[in-house]
Write an enzyme that holds these catalytic residues in place. Structure first.
Site, PDB file in Angstrom:
ATOM      1  CB  CYS A  48      -0.901   0.037   1.244  1.00  0.00           C
ATOM      2  SG  CYS A  48      -1.722  -1.514   1.638  1.00  0.00           S
ATOM      3  CG  ASP A  80      -4.863  -2.617   9.012  1.00  0.00           C
ATOM      4  OD1 ASP A  80      -3.910  -2.091   9.608  1.00  0.00           O
ATOM      5  OD2 ASP A  80      -6.039  -2.231   9.139  1.00  0.00           O
ATOM      6  CG  ASP A 122      -6.984  -0.737   5.968  1.00  0.00           C
ATOM      7  OD1 ASP A 122      -6.796  -0.536   4.752  1.00  0.00           O
ATOM      8  OD2 ASP A 122      -7.500  -1.776   6.398  1.00  0.00           O
ATOM      9  CE  LYS A 123      -7.391   0.553  11.404  1.00  0.00           C
ATOM     10  NZ  LYS A 123      -7.135  -0.526  10.429  1.00  0.00           N
ATOM     11  CD  GLU A 445      -8.984  -4.224  10.342  1.00  0.00           C
ATOM     12  OE1 GLU A 445      -8.508  -5.020   9.499  1.00  0.00           O
ATOM     13  OE2 GLU A 445      -9.128  -3.013  10.120  1.00  0.00           O
ATOM     14  CB  SER A 471     -10.678  -6.736   7.487  1.00  0.00           C
ATOM     15  OG  SER A 471     -10.365  -6.392   6.164  1.00  0.00           O
TER      16      SER A 471
END
Length: 557
Positions: A48, A80, A122-123, A445, A471
């Site tokens: 990512c 993640d 994600d975060k 998650e 998730s």
């Protein structure tokens, strides 16, 4: 506007400061311009983020051409996907706070005048947006882009398929060779997970909030348009500095309503509820679960996206991306189109300037009068098991009513082992507790567990309830964010094996069918467990974090 960087570079007393800058090649002319922080979350921890350093240079180029002096810095990002299913996932949500805090520290320390944030996993998306909101300096967010889907046996696959393949293999439904092939083909290059999982959801929301340039959410990470989008973002932030447009001018209550609307229209990740609550807190906008439900009930679900649907972000990009959906919603007066955005123009002006060629016979986004569901997908449940609320995503044909008996686990690993040993049966409600913001800490998650259940063919035959999270790739009747959490004595702490739990989607309810007298007796016997961490960042977070129902934000004691 007031140029904060003048505090650092002007006057006789600042000669040492200027000397430091000149050591890095800056001139007096450079020092006379506004300073723009270009923050990226690039690292080699995850696909990512692996390309974000290169994109930051494009944003730097744009800001420089816009008449500013850009300075690049980076912050952390947790993968993640790689942290999933083990102790490492406890660090994920905590990283959101660390990202926001670290950006704040860099910007305050160096007195930069504006900010560009480039994020991928994600975060890192909500973490950077929280920093933008908190600092209230002219700022633009830009997404690092989605990964391309893998192709295996003629079908598009994502990392979600790998997790589900693990469950299918353990159930004897898949060969080891097939599992290995899915593993090898699922993630072909740089970019965030390809379905409408959390990263793509938050990228979509960034457009609806007005924090990102229109059309910036959907181009893939490896697409040439992504570099142009970063360059244009650099130019845009200098325009905001010149016009003195700040995040609090953009992040209004109406903007957050737009964000909730797009979340439901795209069938996005339930994590977005947590993150929108956290971002709104940074600008003192009072969002509540009632706002999410009110907007969900009037928002049609339009995008047929994985994990509940069939398509990935690339497919949405090919037909017009998020602007296509925003246009559809605007036509039905479902958005506040007069809100200000980072272009310096309103949402309506942005959409009017975008021409989208109609793609015939596409099945990615439905006509607004013939939606996938007539109401949105990000639902809030309440009841005796979750008095303060819980969240569930209804996007893939889940049952609307479920009554089953609890199988209780006090940690995720124990639940996964039980699933792997095929001990979970049709009609069970898997309860995973002490995984909340404080209890975990960090709200892990549960994709490894939920995907294994789906892989075993139990996705629509069981339910899972947790005070942790799911998730964005999770599908099925999986209910998370149960509040109050077990660690603070929430009712989920009092559930016993065999208790009947009833879930009614039509009534927004989740109830533990145990008598009040029995619950009182159990509460009298309950004792708070010892914390899992007593030192370090996880212990610090646990001491400061609040309820998931308020976004699991940290506040000074």
């Amino acid at each position: 506007m007031e140029i904060s960087s003048r505090n650092v570079v002007e006057g006789i007393a600042r000669a040492p400061h200027r000397a430091m800058y000149k050591a890095m090649g800056l001139t007096d002319a450079d020092l006379s311009k506004p300073f723009i922080g270009v923050c990226h979350t690039g690292n080699e921890a995850t696909p990512c983020n692996i390309h974000l350093g290169r994109l930051a240079q494009k944003a730097k180029e744009g800001a420089g051409d816009g008449g500013a002096t850009p300075r690049v810095f980076s912050t952390i990002a947790v993968s993640d996907g790689i942290a999933m299913g083990h102790e490492g996932m406890k660090s994920s949500l905590i990283s959101r706070e660390v990202i926001a805090d670290s950006i704040e520290l860099m910007m305050r320390a160096h007195q930069y005048d504006g900010l560009i944030c480039i994020a991928g996993c994600d975060k890192s998306l909500p973490g950077t947006m929280m920093a933008i909101a908190r600092l209230n300096l002219p700022s633009v967010f830009v997404y690092g882009g989605t990964i391309m889907p893998g192709i295996y046996e003629g079908k598009q696959i994502t990392v979600q398929d790998v997790y589900e393949a693990v469950g299918a293999y353990e159930a004897g439904q898949l060969t080891l060779e097939t599992l290995k092939n899915i593993e090898n083909y699922a993630c072909p290059n740089a970019g965030s997970c390809g379905g409408m999982f959390t990263a793509n959801t938050m990228a979509s929301i960034s457009e609806a909030l007005g924090l990102a340039l229109p059309g910036s959410a959907s181009p893939p990470a490896e697409d040439d348009r992504r570099e142009k989008m970063c360059y244009d973002t650099g130019r845009a932030v200098t325009n905001l500095v010149e016009q003195n447009i700040r995040p609090r001018d953009i992040l209004t209550f109406d903007a957050f309503e737009n964000a909730i609307t797009i979340l439901n229209a795209i069938g996005g990740s339930t994590n977005a509820i947590l993150h929108l609550l956290a971002i709104s807190n940074e600008v003192d906008i009072k969002l509540s679960y009632n706002d999410f439900e009110r907007i969900r009930k009037k928002t049609p679900h339009l995008a047929d996206m994985k994990p509940g649907g069939r398509h990935v972000m690339l497919d949405l990009d090919k037909i017009g991306g998020i602007p296509l959906i925003l246009k559809k919603l605007t036509e039905k007066n479902l958005l506040h189109d007069n809100v200000l955005t980072v272009t310096g123009k309103t949402l309506k002006e942005n959409l009017d300037s975008i021409s989208i060629q109609t793609v015939e016979n596409q099945n990615v986004v439905t006509p607004i009068d013939a939606p996938i569901h007539s109401t949105g997908t990000a639902m809030i449940l309440k009841g005796s098991l979750a008095p303060d609320g819980a969240v569930v995503k209804i996007a893939g044909g889940e049952k609307t009513r479920f009554v089953g008996h609890a199988k209780v686990f006090d940690r995720e690993e124990d639940a996964f082992d039980s699933v792997a040993n095929e001990e979970i049966k049709d009609g069970d409600v898997v309860v995973i507790r002490y995984e909340g913001p404080k209890g975990g800490p960090g709200m892990r998650e549960m994709l490894a567990v939920t995907a294994a259940l789906v892989g075993q063919g139990l996705g629509n035959k069981v339910s899972l309830v947790t005070d942790g999270r799911f998730s964005g790739a999770t599908k099925g009747l999986m209910i998370g964010h149960v509040a109050p959490e077990a660690f603070v004595g929430g009712n989920i702490a009092l559930v016993k094996d065999g208790d009947e739990i009833s879930i009614n989607i039509g009534e927004n309810s989740i109830n533990l069918n145990v008598s009040e007298d029995e619950m009182r007796q159990r509460r009298d016997r309950w004792k708070q467990p010892k914390p899992n961490y007593t030192s370090g960042v996880l212990a610090k977070y646990a001491s400061l974090v609040g309820s998931a129902a308020q976004g699991a934000i940290t506040k000074p004691i």
